[in-house]
Design an enzyme around this catalytic site. Structure first.
Site, mmCIF file in Angstrom:
data_model
loop_
_atom_site.group_PDB
_atom_site.id
_atom_site.type_symbol
_atom_site.label_atom_id
_atom_site.label_comp_id
_atom_site.label_asym_id
_atom_site.label_seq_id
_atom_site.Cartn_x
_atom_site.Cartn_y
_atom_site.Cartn_z
ATOM 1 N N GLY A 159 67.528 51.551 -63.381
ATOM 2 C CA GLY A 159 68.724 52.111 -62.772
ATOM 3 C C GLY A 159 69.985 51.327 -63.063
ATOM 4 O O GLY A 159 70.091 50.581 -64.038
ATOM 5 N N CYS A 160 70.969 51.484 -62.169
ATOM 6 C CA CYS A 160 72.310 50.958 -62.401
ATOM 7 C C CYS A 160 72.370 49.437 -62.439
ATOM 8 O O CYS A 160 73.305 48.866 -63.002
ATOM 9 C CB CYS A 160 73.270 51.480 -61.334
ATOM 10 S SG CYS A 160 73.476 53.281 -61.344
ATOM 11 N N ASN A 161 71.412 48.755 -61.822
ATOM 12 C CA ASN A 161 71.424 47.292 -61.844
ATOM 13 C C ASN A 161 70.839 46.720 -63.128
ATOM 14 O O ASN A 161 70.937 45.521 -63.386
ATOM 15 C CB ASN A 161 70.648 46.717 -60.659
ATOM 16 C CG ASN A 161 69.230 47.259 -60.548
ATOM 17 O OD1 ASN A 161 69.029 48.278 -59.899
ATOM 18 N ND2 ASN A 161 68.251 46.611 -61.168
ATOM 19 N N ALA A 162 70.241 47.560 -63.967
ATOM 20 C CA ALA A 162 69.415 47.089 -65.086
ATOM 21 C C ALA A 162 70.171 46.311 -66.141
ATOM 22 O O ALA A 162 69.582 45.515 -66.875
ATOM 23 C CB ALA A 162 68.697 48.272 -65.734
ATOM 24 N N MET A 361 74.328 46.877 -58.966
ATOM 25 C CA MET A 361 73.421 47.258 -57.879
ATOM 26 C C MET A 361 72.777 48.592 -58.200
ATOM 27 O O MET A 361 73.350 49.416 -58.898
ATOM 28 C CB MET A 361 74.159 47.311 -56.537
ATOM 29 C CG MET A 361 75.318 48.272 -56.455
ATOM 30 S SD MET A 361 76.843 47.771 -57.306
ATOM 31 C CE MET A 361 77.366 46.377 -56.322
#
Length: 374
Positions: A159-162, A361
């Site tokens: 996801g966006c934290n990756a 995050m």
């Protein structure tokens, strides 16, 4: 939003105030490159294109602090509207458009640092908007002619934290292989992860995300790194297992597609843990939060940005690049923070010795951070 005290400039900090941070070295960021689809749409364009009349959904689109996004809209059907794509078509779009955008971002990054494809020793590819085997790393090696002995890694589904999870692996390889270039590419074809069913759940997602790719090159211990970007000094993570279902990408039986879900409490979950992860990041460094000159935070959405800023005491100026990326691109998932980094570098305001924080995050729920010195 709360106003924080003015950040302390680095030439006001005595070396004894930050012994660890002032002396520690790390891999350096050499450069960054980004790319998007050719087509961009305002929020009004998309509402008209899909003939969305529901007042609640229109309000979501028009009040999320986004002016436009780059998207690969599907072909039109007989009714003159974009037709619904099957899951197979969405996966094919993810592969084709992702490879294309990733290659352009990679070439842009290499051009910026004056390097060749043959210089890449390690390639990390990040994506959460589709499933591929083999992954984008293999596809890009074939597409752009990267040496076949290049080490590689695909980070999928985080996801966006990756982006920061993968940057940790990228800088780790660079530290173990001094003088060689490690390159990370975040590739997110968010238009290949859309479901249109008229519900508020999918409408929130459809109003927020955009397509984009970003590449970042790092190296450790070479003369070239002394005259380029910041050194990456440290990482810190925080996962909130109780909120594991707050952000998820799972199968929708009714639609026969994967569908992304965002809980309404996501901004508050993220904001409530922002101080904890930043405290862990700065622990042992001798640095205070007020000594961070540059904040590059994931453009997760207006409420997410506001929640993080309030909890960390940041000003609108501190998050200017975060909000401008959201305004002009939407949420670009894993690569959003690199678009903000690119804007900061173009602004030309960093000074030697400045400290910065990168923050992402996403699902888990997870917060990832990195401390850098310019």
């Amino acid at each position: 939003m709360l106003l924080s005290e003015n950040p302390v400039r680095q030439d006001d900090i005595r070396l004894s105030d930050a012994p660890w941070a002032a002396t520690r070295g790390g891999p350096s960021i050499l450069g960054v490159g980004t790319s998007n689809p050719d087509s961009s749409y305002t929020q009004e364009d998309l509402l008209d294109l899909y003939d969305i009349q529901d007042r609640r959904i229109r309000s979501v689109f028009l009040n999320c602090a986004i002016d436009k996004r780059f998207l690969d809209v599907p072909p039109f059907g007989d009714d003159g509207r974009p037709r619904m794509e099957t899951q197979g078509e969405l996966l094919a779009k993810h592969k084709a458009r992702g490879t294309e955008m990733g290659a352009r971002a990679l070439h842009s990054c290499l051009k910026q640092i004056g390097a060749a494809v043959s210089d890449i020793g390690y390639l990390v590819c990040v994506s959460s908007t589709g499933l591929l085997t083999p992954g984008f790393s293999a596809l890009l090696i074939r597409e752009v002619g990267i040496p076949t002995d290049c080490s590689r890694l695909d980070v999928v589904g985080m996801g966006c934290n990756a982006g920061l999870n993968a940057l940790n692996a990228t800088t780790g390889w660079a530290s173990a292989n001094p003088g060689r270039i490690a390159l990370m590419v975040c590739i997110e074809v968010c238009s290949a992860a859309y479901v249109f069913d008229g519900t508020m759940r999918t409408s929130v997602v459809n109003s927020l995300f955009g397509d984009g790719a970003a590449a970042i090159a790092v190296s450790h211990g070479t003369p070239e790194t002394e005259r380029t970007g910041p050194q990456v000094l440290k990482y810190a993570s925080c996962i909130v297992p109780d909120a594991v279902a707050a952000m998820r990408y799972d199968w929708d039986d009714d639609q026969g597609k994967f569908s992304f879900f965002l809980d309404r409490d996501v901004p508050y979950v993220v904001g409530a843990h922002a101080e904890t992860v930043i405290g862990n990041l700065l622990s042992g460094t001798g640095l205070r939060r007020s000594q961070i000159a540059h904040w590059l935070i994931h453009s997760g959405g207006k409420k997410v940005i506001d929640s993080v800023a309030v909890n960390l005491g940041l000003t609108r100026h501190d998050v200017r690049h975060t909000t401008s990326v959201l305004r002009d691109y939407g949420n670009l998932s894993s690569g959003s923070f690199l678009f903000s980094y690119e804007q900061l570098m173009r602004e030309g305001v960093t000074r030697p010795g400045d400290y910065g924080v990168l923050m992402t995050m996403g699902p888990g729920s997870t917060l990832e951070t990195a401390l850098v010195r310019y």
